[in-house]
Enzyme design. Sequence first.
Site, PDB file in Angstrom:
ATOM      1  N   GLY A   9     -24.502  68.837  53.514  1.00  0.00           N
ATOM      2  CA  GLY A   9     -23.094  68.812  53.128  1.00  0.00           C
ATOM      3  C   GLY A   9     -22.763  67.491  52.467  1.00  0.00           C
ATOM      4  N   GLY A  10     -22.197  67.558  51.274  1.00  0.00           N
ATOM      5  CA  GLY A  10     -21.885  66.326  50.546  1.00  0.00           C
ATOM      6  C   GLY A  10     -20.446  66.304  50.064  1.00  0.00           C
ATOM      7  N   GLY A  14     -18.925  64.554  54.595  1.00  0.00           N
ATOM      8  CA  GLY A  14     -20.385  64.448  54.567  1.00  0.00           C
ATOM      9  C   GLY A  14     -20.825  63.166  53.879  1.00  0.00           C
ATOM     10  N   ALA A 151     -12.103  60.790  56.702  1.00  0.00           N
ATOM     11  CA  ALA A 151     -13.322  60.466  55.955  1.00  0.00           C
ATOM     12  C   ALA A 151     -13.218  59.126  55.215  1.00  0.00           C
ATOM     13  CB  ALA A 151     -13.634  61.596  54.974  1.00  0.00           C
ATOM     14  N   LYS A 202      -7.507  72.124  67.001  1.00  0.00           N
ATOM     15  CA  LYS A 202      -6.577  71.105  66.487  1.00  0.00           C
ATOM     16  C   LYS A 202      -6.077  71.466  65.098  1.00  0.00           C
ATOM     17  CE  LYS A 202      -9.591  68.808  63.616  1.00  0.00           C
ATOM     18  NZ  LYS A 202      -9.812  67.792  62.652  1.00  0.00           N
ATOM     19  N   ARG A 265      -5.654  67.718  56.229  1.00  0.00           N
ATOM     20  CA  ARG A 265      -5.398  68.742  55.203  1.00  0.00           C
ATOM     21  C   ARG A 265      -4.521  69.869  55.735  1.00  0.00           C
ATOM     22  NH1 ARG A 265     -10.827  68.199  53.044  1.00  0.00           N
ATOM     23  NH2 ARG A 265     -11.734  69.805  54.352  1.00  0.00           N
ATOM     24  N   GLN A 292      -9.356  74.955  56.875  1.00  0.00           N
ATOM     25  CA  GLN A 292      -9.865  75.700  58.032  1.00  0.00           C
ATOM     26  C   GLN A 292      -8.762  76.350  58.856  1.00  0.00           C
ATOM     27  OE1 GLN A 292     -13.006  75.685  57.930  1.00  0.00           O
ATOM     28  NE2 GLN A 292     -13.659  73.750  57.045  1.00  0.00           N
TER      29      GLN A 292
END
Lengths: 344, 344
Positions: A9-10, A14, A151, A202, A265, A292
């Site tokens: 994952g980038g 990631g 991140a 969450k 997000r 998500q």
Amino acid sequence: MQFKVSIVGGGNFGTAIAKLLAENVLNLKSYSPEITMWLYEEYINEIPLTQIINTTHINTKYLPDIHLPTNIRATSDLKELNDSDILIFVIPHQFVKNIINQIKGTLKKGVISVSLIKGVIYSNGDIGLISKYISNTLNIPCGVLMGANIAIEVAKGYISEGTLSGVNDKEGIIIRNLFNSNIYRVSIVDDLWGVELCGTLKNVVSLGYGICKGMGCGLNTCCAVLRNGLVEICNFYKLLGKGKDCTLFESCGISDLMVSCLAGRNFKAGEFIGKKISLEEIKEKMGGQQLQGPDTAKEIYEYLKGKGKENEFPLFTTVYRVCFENELPDAIYCCISPKSISDQ
Amino acid sequence: MQFKVSIVGGGNFGTAIAKLLAENVLNLKSYSPEITMWLYEEYINEIPLTQIINTTHINTKYLPDIHLPTNIRATSDLKELNDSDILIFVIPHQFVKNIINQIKGTLKKGVISVSLIKGVIYSNGDIGLISKYISNTLNIPCGVLMGANIAIEVAKGYISEGTLSGVNDKEGIIIRNLFNSNIYRVSIVDDLWGVELCGTLKNVVSLGYGICKGMGCGLNTCCAVLRNGLVEICNFYKLLGKGKDCTLFESCGISDLMVSCLAGRNFKAGEFIGKKISLEEIKEKMGGQQLQGPDTAKEIYEYLKGKGKENEFPLFTTVYRVCFENELPDAIYCCISPKSISDQ
């Protein structure tokens, strides 16, 4: 022997983790000094993103402001994971099945892994963990690491915490030593389900928090939603018979919930929902980044409905209904009837 | 018979609560329709503040943007509390002893009370609760009500929650019915110490959170401080042998901690401290408003030191040292070594 570490994952997170680990391994003898980062190839002005990362040492698409260490090597070829000793999974949960199935049967013996993926797998009326899915499908151990980790802040070297679980003593030491540093502080707890459910649920709570904010509520109301959400997470543990209350005091619990509600997000998507903007429009506004929360809200709702328990989880249920059944955002207030967790 | 309700304190929060109760009692038969609000007299352009409030129905000094219901009557005469059946204490904890001693022996028989005051009483190496002090000195029952209640938001009618404790069943109903409404939702828990300690200790944690923010930290770090603060509150419960972990999931716990860290006075003071501005200057900058956090940090530190436990509470201890012993703000990071609460 040195452990060869690969990140699957980038994206935004990631890449931030790749930077953290690439810096750490330079000071550690037990790990190979190069970090492989697999990512799904994309093209920026017809140049492959992996090539951009390997030449400029910047992930111009997902983490454009950060210079990466030169010991990160990006690849889009899953075969390059074959000689890894440690795999770190950081992909959106929608892509898990596809990627895991592609690498099935190709891995080295003795590989260990850790999942940083948020989400659950809902099928046949039951909730399953992604770490378990990885572990069972690839027949390798898979722990989880979750925490209050924006991140860009991890990438900038701001002090952060993480909670590791689902590892035995030996794996725990190997994975903790890989991640742990002055700027990233890892604690290990014995509660795989609790940690992974926190990281998943969450996102539903932060949608709810965002919906409130979007409607113009103040902090008293938003934090009441967060609190009731925390209690619903706790009650969800009890419904499943998995997860420990004390895990909610870890970074994967209250801290991650809080940063997600303040800056995640799903919080941002919730704000738009609170202003009555449709999910479709929101996805467009957010530049196609994976979200998500709504999917998780749907899976959790279906599970609860299957058990006839949806009314006992008014926040989770209302978030689902606002997202998918045209319920008005202000229905969210129904979750703020004082709820307590049991005194044990 | 109707209960006559008086509020002791007419600051920012006292006035917001007066508005809430004045609106509630108009719909309730068991309470007298007038709310008395006692406040220490101040003069604005030589006009007494009580007179301004009673004529303009605005507390121009402490809650200038809010029109108050006309059934609030302000007074600066403590004798007017003599015929009250219910007393609500909302004064800075520095003034408690003085005011309680003035009204001692003057109250009606059967009066009940509730304290909204944040802080503890530290003397002779021991920690005492303000509610207990009120109760023992006046020989009346005294509960506590704490929660995520930014005053201006309560005054504007934003939905808020509160946690009530330290009341028997009969008092609980009387006090809950007085406060409870669609916009203020009260839950009752059986943990006087836990609730009151939450309300007190959160001011130390929010100083710490503010110090981090003031140094330029991101959310990952600030929320790590908050989490470690929550664990220290929990461990403080254990040290005292009082308070229940589940109370931390109430509005008085995690919610109040969160709003205090995001928007409270102590958070704002902490931000200045993080920028190396002295406490004296900060008090000036903040217009002379009372600041509970530093005093509480000192009392808690003295208690911990007396027990030889200061090193087990690195956040509380560091906040004290940064405030009073010229410790540099970045010493706060020492509290972010992963800490967990016990799994019981």
